[in-house]
Scaffold this active site. Structure first.
Site, PDB file in Angstrom:
ATOM      1  N   ASN A 308       0.812  -1.209   0.000  1.00  0.00           N
ATOM      2  CA  ASN A 308       0.000   0.000   0.000  1.00  0.00           C
ATOM      3  C   ASN A 308       0.849   1.265   0.000  1.00  0.00           C
ATOM      4  O   ASN A 308       0.328   2.367   0.203  1.00  0.00           O
ATOM      5  CB  ASN A 308      -0.946   0.006   1.210  1.00  0.00           C
ATOM      6  CG  ASN A 308      -2.092  -0.970   1.045  1.00  0.00           C
ATOM      7  OD1 ASN A 308      -2.533  -1.243  -0.070  1.00  0.00           O
ATOM      8  ND2 ASN A 308      -2.567  -1.520   2.145  1.00  0.00           N
ATOM      9  N   HIS A 310       3.137   2.441   2.048  1.00  0.00           N
ATOM     10  CA  HIS A 310       3.456   3.124   3.304  1.00  0.00           C
ATOM     11  C   HIS A 310       4.045   2.098   4.271  1.00  0.00           C
ATOM     12  O   HIS A 310       4.036   0.891   4.014  1.00  0.00           O
ATOM     13  CB  HIS A 310       2.229   3.819   3.903  1.00  0.00           C
ATOM     14  CG  HIS A 310       1.058   2.923   4.171  1.00  0.00           C
ATOM     15  ND1 HIS A 310      -0.236   3.365   4.244  1.00  0.00           N
ATOM     16  CD2 HIS A 310       0.981   1.588   4.386  1.00  0.00           C
ATOM     17  CE1 HIS A 310      -1.048   2.364   4.493  1.00  0.00           C
ATOM     18  NE2 HIS A 310      -0.330   1.282   4.599  1.00  0.00           N
ATOM     19  N   CYS A 345       2.983   6.763   7.123  1.00  0.00           N
ATOM     20  CA  CYS A 345       4.379   7.178   7.061  1.00  0.00           C
ATOM     21  C   CYS A 345       4.995   6.658   5.773  1.00  0.00           C
ATOM     22  O   CYS A 345       4.789   5.496   5.403  1.00  0.00           O
ATOM     23  CB  CYS A 345       5.139   6.658   8.274  1.00  0.00           C
ATOM     24  SG  CYS A 345       6.907   7.016   8.266  1.00  0.00           S
TER      25      CYS A 345
END
Length: 416
Positions: A308, A310, A345
């Protein structure tokens, strides 16, 4: 893939098999494709895999020994198999094609349950998905027991396999087909895991998982981890998930089409009550003034990213422990942790890990400990608060709180 065999010259007379004159040594070297074809013309014999139109595709072969009822004649023929046409000695002669069944697969050994460790199974009317795992050597810590990160990874693996085996999987990371069509992905907002006992290297654990609705636009997923031998529950976990558009990175409501996909799999059962997990209670935010330990310069690696795009939610456990004092890691077991994910993040961001430790209430020691020991963190059970934030702008990524229980013997190899 074609499987054409070149039968080389032999001085010894070919041993007959049945009445066909094929040597037993040739048959022994034949692999076991699903279907083999026998293409014969006169005394010439070729093996290959047929196509849908009945032809045999292959490569150019030279020096093929022809066999007849009398054995080996010693005459070489040139055989071509190009674009499905078999051409002996350059002549366009396509022989009859007969299907030769492949040898049956080897029978499984009675009692062999090795397949159970590859994929799980549904129980309780397909509402609960169950899978077993062996604790590997690279999944244990210094005390030879599984780490919290290992347990979190197993929970994630079970959840993804649940979606795949349900027949709902699309092309995303645990996304359903309707979610994939709408470019939606699942993201976790909160997870709590409670551990009563950590498994050791070589132990087999059995994990059950199921899903339920959580509010209007969320989903809850729960897990139970049992010891396969004793069937005792050794850990439990619960989590909340929402949808996000994988391109805009914005949260999304659950479309009705997606809701109809997952609704048949909902099971209204809670393994951890909202009171036990703190419910919607906010985790205290740490600052530079309230944090006792700060570790800076944590850089996400390429291997920390998932599909995904991140940082995977399990990776934060390791960064949280980076700011935990070493004596706590050595003398205490992490028995419970709650992670509250605030934002995703990316790899380019440098992070900081903040930790604050407090002692939980416990009966006073008898006799009372001297002042230096009484104030030590290693004198009772502990509670900790954590924060993972971006280093440059201090933006919050994950808040967490944890419970720690003192090990019975420091350095002992015994598990909880």
């Amino acid at each position: 893939m074609s499987s054409l065999f070149c039968l080389r010259r032999s001085r010894a007379r070919a041993r007959r098999v049945g009445g066909g004159g094929i040597s037993s040594s040739v048959m022994a070297t034949t692999p076991a494709p699903q279907t083999a074809s026998r293409v014969s013309s006169g005394r010439r014999l070729i093996f290959g895999k047929p196509t849908d139109d009945g032809k045999v595709k292959g490569v150019r072969l030279r020096g093929v020994r022809s066999f007849g009822n009398g054995g080996a004649y010693g005459r070489r023929v040139a055989v071509e198999a190009v674009n499905g046409a078999v051409r002996p000695n350059g002549a366009a002669a396509v022989a009859e094609v007969q299907q030769v069944p492949a040898p049956p697969p080897a029978a499984s050994v009675e009692g062999d349950d090795s397949d159970a460790f590859r994929l799980g199974k549904f129980v309780e009317g397909r509402l609960v998905y169950r899978q077993q795992f062996v604790i590997r050597s690279y999944e244990i810590g210094p005390d030879r027991t599984a780490t919290m990160e290992t347990l979190m990874n197993l929970l994630q693996e079970t959840a993804l396999n649940h979606v795949m085996c349900s027949g709902l999987a699309g092309d995303g990371f645990g996304a359903t087909r309707q979610m994939s069509l709408r470019k939606l992905i699942w993201v976790v907002t909160r997870i709590n895991i409670q551990v009563d006992k950590y498994s050791r290297w070589g132990d087999v654990v059995e994990i059950d998982t199921w899903v339920a609705s959580s509010g209007k636009n969320g989903m809850r997923r729960d897990w139970i981890i049992r010891d396969r031998n004793t069937k005792n529950m050794i850990a439990r976990a619960t989590s909340n998930w929402v949808m996000m558009n994988r391109e805009t990175r914005r949260l999304s409501k659950i479309p009705d089409e997606v809701r109809q996909e997952v609704l048949p799999f909902y099971l209204d059962r809670s393994i951890i009550t909202a009171h036990a997990t703190g419910g919607d209670r906010k985790i205290e935010k740490l600052t530079d003034s309230t944090a006792e330990h700060i570790r800076s310069g944590l850089a996400p690696r390429w291997s920390d990213m998932d599909v995904n795009q991140h940082v995977n939610n399990v990776k934060y456990i390791g960064w949280i422990l980076e700011s935990v004092p070493l004596d706590v890691l050595e003398d205490y077991h992490l028995t419970s942790i709650t992670l509250d994910y605030r934002r995703e993040c990316r790899q380019s961001q440098l992070l900081e890990s903040l930790t604050s430790m407090t002692m939980t209430l416990s009966p006073p020691a008898e006799p009372p400990l001297p002042p230096p020991l009484a104030s030590s963190l290693c004198g009772s059970d502990l509670h900790s608060t954590h924060l993972i934030r971006q280093q440059d702008d201090k933006a919050e990524i994950v808040r967490a709180c944890a419970e720690w229980r003192r090990k019975e013997h420091r350095g002992s190899m015994e598990q909880l």
